[in-house]
Design a protein around this motif. Structure first.
Motif, PDB file in Angstrom:
ATOM      1  N   MET A 173       0.846  -1.205   0.000  1.00 48.97           N
ATOM      2  CA  MET A 173       0.000   0.000   0.000  1.00 48.97           C
ATOM      3  C   MET A 173       0.874   1.246   0.000  1.00 48.97           C
ATOM      4  SD  MET A 173      -3.309  -0.924   2.402  1.00 48.97           S
ATOM      5  CE  MET A 173      -2.332  -1.052   3.897  1.00 48.97           C
ATOM      6  N   PHE A 174       1.970   1.225   0.763  1.00 51.88           N
ATOM      7  CA  PHE A 174       2.886   2.364   0.796  1.00 51.88           C
ATOM      8  C   PHE A 174       3.497   2.596  -0.581  1.00 51.88           C
ATOM      9  CE2 PHE A 174       7.234   4.039   1.983  1.00 51.88           C
ATOM     10  CZ  PHE A 174       6.798   5.329   2.263  1.00 51.88           C
ATOM     11  N   ASP A 175       3.921   1.539  -1.252  1.00 61.19           N
ATOM     12  CA  ASP A 175       4.482   1.671  -2.601  1.00 61.19           C
ATOM     13  C   ASP A 175       3.457   2.296  -3.555  1.00 61.19           C
ATOM     14  OD1 ASP A 175       6.811   0.489  -1.660  1.00 61.19           O
ATOM     15  OD2 ASP A 175       6.380  -1.468  -2.560  1.00 61.19           O
ATOM     16  N   GLU A 235       3.643   6.021  -5.586  1.00 60.63           N
ATOM     17  CA  GLU A 235       3.381   6.206  -7.015  1.00 60.63           C
ATOM     18  C   GLU A 235       2.320   7.283  -7.239  1.00 60.63           C
ATOM     19  OE1 GLU A 235       2.318   2.411  -8.640  1.00 60.63           O
ATOM     20  OE2 GLU A 235       4.255   1.528  -8.139  1.00 60.63           O
ATOM     21  N   GLU A 236       1.361   7.380  -6.342  1.00 54.79           N
ATOM     22  CA  GLU A 236       0.277   8.365  -6.463  1.00 54.79           C
ATOM     23  C   GLU A 236       0.724   9.777  -6.107  1.00 54.79           C
ATOM     24  OE1 GLU A 236      -3.062   8.096  -7.247  1.00 54.79           O
ATOM     25  OE2 GLU A 236      -3.061   5.953  -7.629  1.00 54.79           O
ATOM     26  N   ALA A 269       8.651  10.844  -1.284  1.00 54.33           N
ATOM     27  CA  ALA A 269       8.569   9.941  -2.437  1.00 54.33           C
ATOM     28  C   ALA A 269       9.436  10.504  -3.548  1.00 54.33           C
ATOM     29  CB  ALA A 269       7.121   9.821  -2.903  1.00 54.33           C
ATOM     30  N   LYS A 270      10.154   9.631  -4.200  1.00 54.29           N
ATOM     31  CA  LYS A 270      10.962  10.072  -5.336  1.00 54.29           C
ATOM     32  C   LYS A 270      10.040  10.487  -6.467  1.00 54.29           C
ATOM     33  CE  LYS A 270      14.922   7.419  -4.161  1.00 54.29           C
ATOM     34  NZ  LYS A 270      15.592   6.197  -4.158  1.00 54.29           N
ATOM     35  N   ALA A 271      10.405  11.587  -7.108  1.00 54.78           N
ATOM     36  CA  ALA A 271       9.616  12.041  -8.257  1.00 54.78           C
ATOM     37  C   ALA A 271       9.772  11.054  -9.400  1.00 54.78           C
ATOM     38  CB  ALA A 271      10.068  13.427  -8.687  1.00 54.78           C
ATOM     39  N   ARG A 272       8.701  10.865 -10.111  1.00 57.45           N
ATOM     40  CA  ARG A 272       8.744   9.963 -11.281  1.00 57.45           C
ATOM     41  C   ARG A 272       9.546  10.649 -12.387  1.00 57.45           C
ATOM     42  NH1 ARG A 272       2.397   8.731 -11.790  1.00 57.45           N
ATOM     43  NH2 ARG A 272       2.145   7.784  -9.777  1.00 57.45           N
ATOM     44  N   PRO A 273      10.326   9.876 -13.102  1.00 58.57           N
ATOM     45  CA  PRO A 273      11.018  10.478 -14.249  1.00 58.57           C
ATOM     46  C   PRO A 273       9.991  10.876 -15.298  1.00 58.57           C
ATOM     47  CG  PRO A 273      11.510   8.114 -14.087  1.00 58.57           C
ATOM     48  CD  PRO A 273      10.641   8.478 -12.923  1.00 58.57           C
TER      49      PRO A 273
END
Length: 179
Positions: free
Chosen positions: A116-118, A122-123, A169-173
């Motif tokens: 759920m954390f993952d 992503e969200e 959270a890491k930003a999405r590329p």
């Protein structure tokens, strides 16, 4: 072994009753570890503001991860959240409140909290989350450390010690659009 698959995703209004039921079963008064109880109306408001993540088995909610923006929290301030934010004044201006998180007793130990954390990461890429955990909730402290969260502060409230954790959270590329 469980027969049916678990699905994880954003909570929908149809999940509200299951979230409320699971929350009630895991309150301190019922022998659980949830210290605060959110009213259905509050959960609906949170759903319209930020992603609430649920795990479902056969369509039934077996775990949830709630999140709240500061703006929504400020409408109905909760003392423990206010103390959390006061104890960690370095939270990003756009930081959100993570929690509560709850996994049904029949599903614990299956990695649902991490999944759920993952999904939440992503969200909400690039955003900081801030949370509190009661000092006597060792399973939750271990789980959140294992998820890579860092303890950043602590405080006392009602003669209980609370630990404050934060993560970003890491930003999405960015993906380029085809021409």
């Amino acid at each position: 072994m469980k027969e049916h698959q678990i699905t994880i995703g954003r909570a929908e209004l149809s999940d509200l009753a299951g979230i409320v039921q699971l929350q009630k079963a895991n309150q301190l008064a019922a022998g659980g570890t949830l210290a605060a109880e959110l009213a259905p109306r509050q959960i609906e408001e949170m759903m319209s503001d930020m992603p609430q993540i649920v795990a479902r088995r056969d369509g039934k909610v077996v775990a949830f991860l709630m999140t709240t923006s500061r703006a929504v929290n400020n409408k109905r301030p909760i003392p423990v959240v206010e103390k959390t934010l006061a104890a960690y004044p370095f939270a990003d201006p756009d930081a959100y409140i993570y929690g509560p998180i709850c996994v049904s007793d029949t599903e614990r130990g299956n990695g649902l909290a991490q999944l759920m954390f993952d999904t939440l990461l992503e969200e909400e890429p690039g955003r900081q989350g801030v949370l509190f955990i009661r000092g006597d909730n060792q399973p939750s402290l271990r789980a959140h450390k294992k998820m890579g969260m860092n303890k950043v502060a602590e405080f006392e409230l009602n003669q209980a010690l609370f630990h404050v954790f934060a993560y970003t959270a890491k930003a999405r590329p960015r993906t380029s659009k085809p021409s």
